[in-house]
Motif scaffolding. Structure first.
Motif, PDB file in Angstrom:
ATOM      1  N   LEU A   4      35.426  58.578  -1.008  1.00 37.20           N
ATOM      2  CA  LEU A   4      35.583  58.018   0.256  1.00 37.20           C
ATOM      3  C   LEU A   4      34.753  56.674   0.414  1.00 37.20           C
ATOM      4  CD1 LEU A   4      36.945  57.733   3.010  1.00 37.20           C
ATOM      5  CD2 LEU A   4      34.907  58.977   4.143  1.00 37.20           C
ATOM      6  N   GLU A   5      33.660  56.770  -0.100  1.00 35.95           N
ATOM      7  CA  GLU A   5      32.694  55.423  -0.041  1.00 35.95           C
ATOM      8  C   GLU A   5      33.382  54.359  -1.222  1.00 35.95           C
ATOM      9  OE1 GLU A   5      29.502  57.917  -1.047  1.00 35.95           O
ATOM     10  OE2 GLU A   5      29.219  58.526   1.244  1.00 35.95           O
ATOM     11  N   THR A   8      36.439  53.021   0.734  1.00 37.90           N
ATOM     12  CA  THR A   8      35.994  52.098   1.615  1.00 37.90           C
ATOM     13  C   THR A   8      35.302  50.770   1.228  1.00 37.90           C
ATOM     14  OG1 THR A   8      35.707  54.115   3.005  1.00 37.90           O
ATOM     15  CG2 THR A   8      34.480  51.880   3.682  1.00 37.90           C
ATOM     16  N   VAL A  11      38.281  48.667  -0.137  1.00 30.83           N
ATOM     17  CA  VAL A  11      39.084  48.133   0.936  1.00 30.83           C
ATOM     18  C   VAL A  11      38.453  47.083   1.736  1.00 30.83           C
ATOM     19  CG1 VAL A  11      40.142  48.624   3.291  1.00 30.83           C
ATOM     20  CG2 VAL A  11      40.417  50.137   1.353  1.00 30.83           C
ATOM     21  N   SER A  12      37.120  47.099   1.869  1.00 31.37           N
ATOM     22  CA  SER A  12      36.382  45.942   2.179  1.00 31.37           C
ATOM     23  C   SER A  12      36.455  44.891   1.422  1.00 31.37           C
ATOM     24  CB  SER A  12      34.969  46.644   2.396  1.00 31.37           C
ATOM     25  OG  SER A  12      34.840  47.601   3.091  1.00 31.37           O
ATOM     26  N   GLN A  15      39.467  43.211   2.049  1.00 28.55           N
ATOM     27  CA  GLN A  15      39.574  42.536   3.453  1.00 28.55           C
ATOM     28  C   GLN A  15      38.897  41.221   3.374  1.00 28.55           C
ATOM     29  OE1 GLN A  15      38.166  45.929   5.822  1.00 28.55           O
ATOM     30  NE2 GLN A  15      40.469  46.363   6.440  1.00 28.55           N
ATOM     31  N   TYR A  45      46.647  51.859   0.416  1.00 26.21           N
ATOM     32  CA  TYR A  45      45.417  50.532   0.534  1.00 26.21           C
ATOM     33  C   TYR A  45      45.918  49.722  -0.615  1.00 26.21           C
ATOM     34  CZ  TYR A  45      43.034  52.980   4.185  1.00 26.21           C
ATOM     35  OH  TYR A  45      42.574  53.602   5.107  1.00 26.21           O
TER      36      TYR A  45
END
Length: 141
Positions: A4-5, A8, A11-12, A15, A45
């Motif tokens: 998950l990390e 994330t 994805v960051s 973004q 993603y």
């Protein structure tokens, strides 16, 4: 969710505008992970950080192939509908819009659910007018 990390963080990056680095990290995770739920998230993603609609479609289809958690279905079908709409394939777009609508009841009654419901309406309107442009509601923008 395993990894998950790392998901994330990738994805960051996307973004923040570093789509190439996000693609590289998510692709490496795709290659390293074999549980279906995590692969669905990664593909979902990965679609969002593609520059070409055809590549976005490829990753959205991969996400749909490995989906296990039905809560993903409204968003996955919405993304596929939008991909097909932008690629000027209105019949496939309408088919996935219908599937997205059929699964809207799986969404929570919160901000996320409202974003997806609103995006279904947005894609429906664009399809009805023959608009093949990327919409502001698309997560790839």
């Amino acid at each position: 969710m395993m990894h998950l990390e790392e998901i994330t963080a990738a994805v960051s990056l996307g973004q923040a505008g570093d789509r190439e680095a996000a693609r590289a990290q998510l692709t490496a995770l795709w290659d390293a992970v074999d549980d279906r739920q995590t692969r669905c998230a990664i593909a979902h993603y990965l679609a969002d950080v593609q520059d070409e609609t055809s590549d976005e479609l490829t990753w959205d289809l991969r996400a749909l192939e490995v989906v296990e958690d039905t809560a993903w279905l409204p968003s996955l079908h919405l993304n596929l509908a939008d991909d097909y709409r932008r690629l000027a394939h209105p019949l496939q777009a309408e088919e996935h819009l219908q599937l997205a609508r059929e699964h809207l009841h799986l969404l929570p009654a919160d901000g996320y659910g409202e974003v997806i419901r609103s995006a279904v309406d947005h894609v429906t309107e664009a399809l009805a007018t023959g608009n093949t442009d990327r919409l502001s509601s698309n997560p790839s923008t």
